[in-house]
Scaffold this motif. Structure first.
Motif, PDB file in Angstrom:
ATOM      1  N   TYR A 126      21.686  30.980  26.985  1.00 31.35           N
ATOM      2  CA  TYR A 126      22.244  32.136  27.691  1.00 31.35           C
ATOM      3  C   TYR A 126      23.313  31.691  28.685  1.00 31.35           C
ATOM      4  O   TYR A 126      24.387  32.309  28.800  1.00 31.35           O
ATOM      5  CB  TYR A 126      21.130  32.879  28.408  1.00 31.35           C
ATOM      6  CG  TYR A 126      21.591  34.136  29.110  1.00 31.35           C
ATOM      7  CD1 TYR A 126      22.061  35.227  28.385  1.00 31.35           C
ATOM      8  CD2 TYR A 126      21.561  34.223  30.498  1.00 31.35           C
ATOM      9  CE1 TYR A 126      22.494  36.382  29.028  1.00 31.35           C
ATOM     10  CE2 TYR A 126      21.976  35.369  31.147  1.00 31.35           C
ATOM     11  CZ  TYR A 126      22.442  36.451  30.412  1.00 31.35           C
ATOM     12  OH  TYR A 126      22.872  37.591  31.046  1.00 31.35           O
ATOM     13  N   SER A 129      26.483  30.745  26.853  1.00 27.26           N
ATOM     14  CA  SER A 129      27.210  31.917  26.366  1.00 27.26           C
ATOM     15  C   SER A 129      27.964  32.617  27.496  1.00 27.26           C
ATOM     16  O   SER A 129      29.083  33.091  27.314  1.00 27.26           O
ATOM     17  CB  SER A 129      26.240  32.891  25.689  1.00 27.26           C
ATOM     18  OG  SER A 129      25.357  33.480  26.644  1.00 27.26           O
ATOM     19  N   GLN A 130      27.360  32.665  28.676  1.00 27.29           N
ATOM     20  CA  GLN A 130      28.014  33.314  29.808  1.00 27.29           C
ATOM     21  C   GLN A 130      29.182  32.482  30.325  1.00 27.29           C
ATOM     22  O   GLN A 130      30.216  33.022  30.739  1.00 27.29           O
ATOM     23  CB  GLN A 130      27.001  33.542  30.930  1.00 27.29           C
ATOM     24  CG  GLN A 130      25.884  34.516  30.579  1.00 27.29           C
ATOM     25  CD  GLN A 130      26.419  35.913  30.298  1.00 27.29           C
ATOM     26  OE1 GLN A 130      27.136  36.504  31.100  1.00 27.29           O
ATOM     27  NE2 GLN A 130      26.082  36.458  29.127  1.00 27.29           N
ATOM     28  N   HIS A 133      32.156  32.551  27.597  1.00 25.90           N
ATOM     29  CA  HIS A 133      32.704  33.876  27.288  1.00 25.90           C
ATOM     30  C   HIS A 133      33.017  34.034  25.805  1.00 25.90           C
ATOM     31  O   HIS A 133      33.802  34.901  25.413  1.00 25.90           O
ATOM     32  CB  HIS A 133      33.984  34.147  28.116  1.00 25.90           C
ATOM     33  CG  HIS A 133      33.762  34.085  29.584  1.00 25.90           C
ATOM     34  ND1 HIS A 133      33.017  35.028  30.259  1.00 25.90           N
ATOM     35  CD2 HIS A 133      34.160  33.160  30.507  1.00 25.90           C
ATOM     36  CE1 HIS A 133      32.984  34.717  31.556  1.00 25.90           C
ATOM     37  NE2 HIS A 133      33.655  33.572  31.726  1.00 25.90           N
ATOM     38  N   ASN A 136      28.531  37.282  24.153  1.00 25.30           N
ATOM     39  CA  ASN A 136      27.933  37.878  25.339  1.00 25.30           C
ATOM     40  C   ASN A 136      26.726  38.722  24.950  1.00 25.30           C
ATOM     41  O   ASN A 136      26.770  39.952  25.003  1.00 25.30           O
ATOM     42  CB  ASN A 136      28.973  38.731  26.081  1.00 25.30           C
ATOM     43  CG  ASN A 136      28.442  39.197  27.425  1.00 25.30           C
ATOM     44  OD1 ASN A 136      27.589  38.540  28.030  1.00 25.30           O
ATOM     45  ND2 ASN A 136      28.929  40.346  27.880  1.00 25.30           N
ATOM     46  N   PHE A 139      21.090  40.744  28.102  1.00 26.81           N
ATOM     47  CA  PHE A 139      19.946  40.006  28.638  1.00 26.81           C
ATOM     48  C   PHE A 139      18.642  40.450  27.972  1.00 26.81           C
ATOM     49  O   PHE A 139      17.723  39.644  27.809  1.00 26.81           O
ATOM     50  CB  PHE A 139      19.848  40.201  30.147  1.00 26.81           C
ATOM     51  CG  PHE A 139      18.738  39.412  30.770  1.00 26.81           C
ATOM     52  CD1 PHE A 139      18.884  38.044  30.986  1.00 26.81           C
ATOM     53  CD2 PHE A 139      17.528  40.009  31.112  1.00 26.81           C
ATOM     54  CE1 PHE A 139      17.849  37.300  31.544  1.00 26.81           C
ATOM     55  CE2 PHE A 139      16.492  39.274  31.665  1.00 26.81           C
ATOM     56  CZ  PHE A 139      16.653  37.911  31.893  1.00 26.81           C
TER      57      PHE A 139
END
Length: 500
Positions: A126, A129-130, A133, A136, A139
């Motif tokens: 996670y 991925s954040q 970019h 996305n 959550f």
């Protein structure tokens, strides 16, 4: 190695052992237990993660209408690309090689490692991925994947181990060095637990004691000098050293030699009765020293244990309410008499309480006890124990409840009342408790449990003396993690068919 020696060894083996030796002889050495378990567990992990991913995908689509087109394919590609890294990340956690070393390793022992690795792995993905970019994912999708991966991987690892234990390549031919009291006691335990995957072929000892009952075909195959030849002849993969009468220097020399033969060596330590998995190993100028922590639960330990009991008992009663109601109806319809059976037991601090169980016997069972005393399987061996296999006083429904330990479920009410714990020492009746003395009386410092070490290691098949030692070991090594593992290890006895 003479022909007479070889013939004598094979003449001492029974047909089952000879059959296993024959079937294992066609399996390459490099494709035995470790090879089988590692690959099966890797497949279980990958399949469990894939299932968790697609469940998370479905939930995200359903709850959020999540549909990012090409982005979803990129997420899937990233996920599949990270799967090989899972296998590499699992190696430092030793999630694939403990089964080959430890006889009693189970999925419950892996639970904390699986939880930690899934948590780190999920939120690392996670974070990447954040930060990049590139993709996305919401959550919610990440959270559902994390929440699903832990139980899915755990369940599939358990199924994978169950599959492996049915394969002949899982078995390890084993010899015990030392045919004294300790060696014979270990042999009886290994014979009683086939799930350990050890094919016990015999003993090695120059001065064995008279063979005790319960050892079946096992006999002494030679002395310590014959062990290297026996390893080669019988394809031995594990050797257990259990207080041989041979000189210590000879034993140490042999252990060093076995390390060169690719043989797993287990050594029973001195003072093993007071040792537990919670021991701390430290060094004093190069000499390993085993540290035993004080056998005392702090106030915070007791609060944590009580919290686990309350939460677990409430959850169990809520989830199992329909099952409890169905069992109550079945007991009432099966035979006349009350639904519940209440009996006086010895609790914490020696205080008496009444334990709750579903009734599994005829209403007049107590008055008929003298009629079946001659069926007690401990007659003449242990006056402290009373156990009858296929007790004629047991009802039809009661027999089924006992096989699956479902008659114990009402004890959840005892847990809520503070009289029992989910995990703890075995709850004894006063007649049994009077045989407990000296150091063993410390078992009453904890509340008796619905399950415990005595439950997962043999239930009523365990001798009274061994049961008391297990209770003491539980007291000296208590932890929340151990309680959770014992509860998980109890589940196979509920879903299996082992008689109580």
């Amino acid at each position: 190695m003479t022909t007479a020696f070889v013939d004598g060894v094979f003449d001492a083996l029974d047909e089952r052992t000879l059959d296993i030796l024959h079937r294992r002889s066609v399996i390459p050495v490099d494709r035995r237990r470790g090879w089988l378990v590692r690959r099966t567990l890797v497949c279980a992990d990958i399949f469990g993660l894939v299932v968790a991913y697609f469940v998370a995908e479905a939930v995200a689509t359903w709850r959020l209408g999540y549909d990012s087109g090409l982005g979803r394919l990129e997420e899937l590609g990233l996920f599949l690309g990270f799967l090989p890294l899972w296998v590499l990340a699992a190696r430092p956690y030793r999630l694939y090689d403990r089964d080959e070393e430890r006889t009693d390793h189970s999925t419950a022992d892996d639970l904390s490692r699986v939880f930690h690795l899934v948590t780190v792995w999920t939120f690392l993905l996670y974070a990447l991925s954040q930060a990049s970019h590139w993709i996305n994912p919401p959550f919610l999708k990440i959270f559902v994947f994390w929440a699903m991966a832990i139980p899915t991987v755990t369940v599939l690892r358990s199924a994978a181990r169950a599959y492996c234990r049915r394969q002949v390549s899982y078995l390890q031919n084993t010899i015990i060095v030392g045919a004294g009291d300790v060696g014979q006691s270990i042999a009886r335990k290994l014979l009683a637990h086939r799930e350990y995957g050890l094919n016990l072929v015999g003993f090695v000892d120059a001065n064995p004691r008279e063979r005790a009952p319960g050892l079946g075909h096992l006999t002494v195959l030679g002395d310590i000098d014959d062990l290297p030849e026996l390893i080669q002849l019988l394809d031995i993969e594990r050797v257990v050293f259990a207080f041989s009468s041979d000189h210590i220097a000879d034993v140490l020399s042999l252990i060093r030699r076995l390390n060169e033969l690719n043989v797993q060596v287990d050594v029973v330590p001195r003072f093993f009765d007071v040792l537990s998995p919670a021991i701390d190993i430290h060094n004093v100028e190069g000499i390993p020293v085993l540290g035993l922590r004080p056998a005392h639960l702090s106030r915070s330990d007791r609060i944590a244990k009580r919290t686990l009991d309350i939460v677990g008992a409430l959850a169990g009663l809520l989830i199992l309410a329909p099952v409890l109601a169905a069992i109550a109806v079945a007991v009432r319809l099966d035979s006349p008499g009350p639904i519940f059976f209440r009996q006086v037991r010895v609790g914490s601090g020696g205080c008496l309480f009444r334990i709750w169980k579903f009734r599994t016997m005829a209403p007049d069972a107590d008055s008929r006890k003298h009629e079946v005393e001659h069926l007690n399987k401990h007659n003449g061996t242990d006056p402290r124990m009373f156990k009858i296999d296929d007790d004629p006083r047991v009802t039809r429904v009661g027999g089924w409840l006992r096989r699956h330990s479902l008659d114990e479920l009402p004890q959840l009410f005892n847990v809520l009342r503070g009289e029992m714990s989910l995990v703890g020492p075995r709850p004894l009746i006063p007649e049994e408790h009077r045989w407990v003395d000296d150091w063993a009386t410390r078992r009453v410092e904890l509340k008796p449990g619905i399950t415990g070490l005595w439950q997962v290691l043999g239930r009523d098949a365990i001798e009274f003396g061994d049961m008391v030692k297990l209770d003491y070991r539980y007291l000296t090594s208590w932890s929340v993690a151990q309680d959770v593992r014992l509860m998980l290890r109890t589940l196979p006895y509920v879903f299996g068919r082992r008689a109580a």
